[in-house]
Design a protein around this motif. Sequence first.
Motif, PDB file in Angstrom:
ATOM      1  N   UNK A 333      -2.223   3.680   5.065  1.00  0.00           N
ATOM      2  CA  UNK A 333      -1.836   4.579   6.157  1.00  0.00           C
ATOM      3  C   UNK A 333      -0.698   5.492   5.709  1.00  0.00           C
ATOM      4  N   UNK A 334      -0.650   6.670   6.283  1.00  0.00           N
ATOM      5  CA  UNK A 334       0.393   7.630   5.928  1.00  0.00           C
ATOM      6  C   UNK A 334       1.662   7.274   6.686  1.00  0.00           C
ATOM      7  N   UNK A 335       2.690   6.867   5.956  1.00  0.00           N
ATOM      8  CA  UNK A 335       3.946   6.412   6.552  1.00  0.00           C
ATOM      9  C   UNK A 335       5.105   6.991   5.744  1.00  0.00           C
ATOM     10  N   UNK A 336       5.332   8.298   5.863  1.00  0.00           N
ATOM     11  CA  UNK A 336       6.365   8.925   5.032  1.00  0.00           C
ATOM     12  C   UNK A 336       7.769   8.405   5.333  1.00  0.00           C
ATOM     13  N   UNK A 337       8.002   7.970   6.576  1.00  0.00           N
ATOM     14  CA  UNK A 337       9.334   7.473   6.900  1.00  0.00           C
ATOM     15  C   UNK A 337       9.656   6.185   6.153  1.00  0.00           C
ATOM     16  N   UNK A 338       8.629   5.404   5.799  1.00  0.00           N
ATOM     17  CA  UNK A 338       8.869   4.188   5.023  1.00  0.00           C
ATOM     18  C   UNK A 338       9.367   4.535   3.624  1.00  0.00           C
ATOM     19  N   UNK A 339       8.825   5.590   3.036  1.00  0.00           N
ATOM     20  CA  UNK A 339       9.313   6.032   1.729  1.00  0.00           C
ATOM     21  C   UNK A 339      10.777   6.460   1.821  1.00  0.00           C
ATOM     22  N   UNK A 340      11.135   7.163   2.896  1.00  0.00           N
ATOM     23  CA  UNK A 340      12.532   7.567   3.094  1.00  0.00           C
ATOM     24  C   UNK A 340      13.419   6.348   3.304  1.00  0.00           C
ATOM     25  N   UNK A 341      12.928   5.374   4.060  1.00  0.00           N
ATOM     26  CA  UNK A 341      13.682   4.139   4.290  1.00  0.00           C
ATOM     27  C   UNK A 341      13.880   3.390   2.972  1.00  0.00           C
ATOM     28  N   UNK A 342      12.825   3.323   2.163  1.00  0.00           N
ATOM     29  CA  UNK A 342      12.894   2.627   0.883  1.00  0.00           C
ATOM     30  C   UNK A 342      13.890   3.314  -0.051  1.00  0.00           C
ATOM     31  N   UNK A 343      13.877   4.635  -0.056  1.00  0.00           N
ATOM     32  CA  UNK A 343      14.849   5.409  -0.832  1.00  0.00           C
ATOM     33  C   UNK A 343      16.272   5.061  -0.416  1.00  0.00           C
ATOM     34  N   UNK A 344      16.530   5.080   0.881  1.00  0.00           N
ATOM     35  CA  UNK A 344      17.873   4.804   1.373  1.00  0.00           C
ATOM     36  C   UNK A 344      18.245   3.331   1.218  1.00  0.00           C
TER      37      UNK A 344
END
Length: 823
Positions: A333-344
């Motif tokens: 699924x497309x979950x771009x906010x998870x990538x941002x969360x993982x980055x932070x």
Amino acid sequence: MTKKSKLFFYTLALIFGIQDVEAQSNQELKLWYDEPAEIWNEALPLGNGRLGAMVFGDPSVERLQLNEETIWAGSPNSNAHAKALKALPKVRQLIFDGKYKEAQDLATSDIRSQTNNGMPYQTFGSLYLSFPGHQDYSNYYRDLNIENATAKVQYTVDGVEYTREILSAFKDDVIVLKLSASQPKSISFNGFMVSPFDKTKTVTENNQVALSGVTSTVEGQKGQVKFQGRLTAKNKGGKLSIQNGIVSVEGADEVTLYISIATNFISYKDISEDEVTKSKAFLDKAIEKDFETIKKTHAAYYQKFFNRVTLYLGTTDAAEETTDERIRKYAQQFDPQLAALYFQFGRYLLISCSQPGGQPANLQGIWNDMLFPPWESKYTMNINAEMNYWPAELTNLSEMHEPFIQLAKEVAETGKETAKIMYDANGWVLHHNTDIWRITGPIDMAASGMWPTGGAWVCQDLWERYLYTGDKEFLREIFPIMKGAAAFFLDFMVKDPNSGYLLVVPSNSPENTHGGEDGKSTIAAGTTMDNQLVFDLFTNVMNATDILGEDKNFTKKLGAALAEMAPMHIGQYGQLQEWLMDWDDPEDHHRHVSHLYGLFPSNQISPFKTPKLFQAAKKSLFFRGDESTGWSMGWKVNLWARLLDGDHAYKLLQDQLHLVTADQRKGGGTYPNMLDAHQPFQIDGNFGCTAGIAEMLMQSHEGAIHLLPALPSKWKNGEITGLKSRGGYEIDLAWKNNQVSVVKITSKFDGNCRLRSQIPLRDSKGKALKSAKGNNPNRLFIDVKVKQPVISEKAEIEPLKLLKYYEYDVPMKAGETYAFYRK
């Protein structure tokens, strides 16, 4: 979201019609779950650099697993020995004769450490809190809020809502836990500390529980780190009793628990601190403050670093699910906010486990629940320890870099003895591992340990910090370390009688076997990674000499040595050779991709300057495959970003954000608590991916700030603020429909800034920017004056097809901010 980033985003909304500014402003950076943790890899990490806690969140029996960064087995020691000096020429001759197994066996018996293989990082133990009657609960919730570095647990029992809030206080240097309830007189529990060490002592004094012990003796090295943890509580209402090592509370309205831990460790050569006095002082000072006061100070300190960078990639409905479910579904699924969360989350971890004045992040940061963890949680210097600090400068956390710099200073001292005793060489040496005692001799079997190039990689990290900060005083401070490392290689390297090249021998390409002789040995001469590392070291010392006005006689020796060193070679499959010989196997999927160091984190391989090497590196990475251990996939995210392939880097991010559960025994990915799975847990994968996401969005290693060099096609719209580039620039960047919308650059120094973009840009007055011509006339601290490696070709190389790029030269003044827009 900071005021600065809000202003930036609202400006974008006005200019480019971006509609979701409020969504950006309101997105929460939390890991959250609807069940308590059952195993360690589901618990949530808190840390203040020195003290770590893993929060399990069980309503009936809470567990805080506790760490202190200096609780290591053993005591001050050196593992250097003279037996190696006699064996060295024999090992070299066997390698030159192609007798790799004999050479490796001799190195294992006579060059490897004759005393110990380094000491393990060890857990303190755990705090347990038992709550009678809380087995039957509802409305369960727990989270880790990485915006203020706190954890929370909430649930309901018999109509009463219970809340636990926990933090590892940055300023007050204790772990604090606040218990509250929606109704008065509802809090009752028993609390106690335990430790897995054989001999510990628990006493109760002055309303405090104190647990003391001494770390383990390992391989004959006596454990002499003394530690003490202390626990006390303050209550509102009800009864509080502290006796026989147990904190008991009955019918309280609110309770705050305070935990301190201290050791006798002062430095790698001094363990004379009074741990009892220190532990008591931490606790006595902290209990004068209530939880909210400690929390306010703690959050303000933490946010000073964390809030420097924001990242928004969009939000979908997936963000409403629990964090473990989002990781489980990330590839589907497309979950771009998870990538941002993982980055932070990676930035959160670095702030939480690497504070100025403390120890650097080890293989598990500071979070470890064992006395003898995998790989002893030491500092593995052939990739892992360096990877921990890849995000430090790039994501605006330069202060967090300081513990690693201090480690460099210390191993440069202990490494002098090792270089002289073991190899009769000047300067200093570091092999593939070290520990809190800063051992520098080779450990483990020669298959992994016979790698003397750790000092070169450490120095590359030091040089990178200079490139980002432009701090000449820092460069002056670390110059003797870099020069000492270079002096070692001038003495250690020898001429290969077969090729005539000047080589590092014995060594290996970590930790991979090659095709020579039996196909099972790692030991070799002149591996590609060694050549790349020494190339960087020598040229960086030469550049530093020019900048600082140092004596250039030494650099003449470096230049002469560089002229005799082996170049990178392209092999029979069109691949970048991993070894001097063309031994590569296209079916080799080894987790290390050491020969690609020249692509990342170095800049020797470039699409613009060395296109054939660039294509060969790409083929090598393709052969190696994608899925691997967690930290390896983190490295590959960066490598594919440097290969300007954002979609492939994104695919590696999907592989990394693959949920590893308790019943999965093989393969890397991410645990439910978002920590990296090697397996088992290693923190370097988290840091590698954080750096990789930043590298997708901005690169600065070739004398230009390259905007969106590897943007995945799925991340159509987004914004990032606060990234740092080499040359002392701070970058705010936004894009729409996969193209730059606006970039704001704040310059630390006067000089020319070169920008690279796929689309034309204009300045804030609407004027077209001046196209770049020739070499950058003033690259400041981005400039890297090196002669490019020579290529030896054995295969046809596919011509490189690059997109069209626009390059601009922009004069900038120190302290000024400049804005550029899509033309």
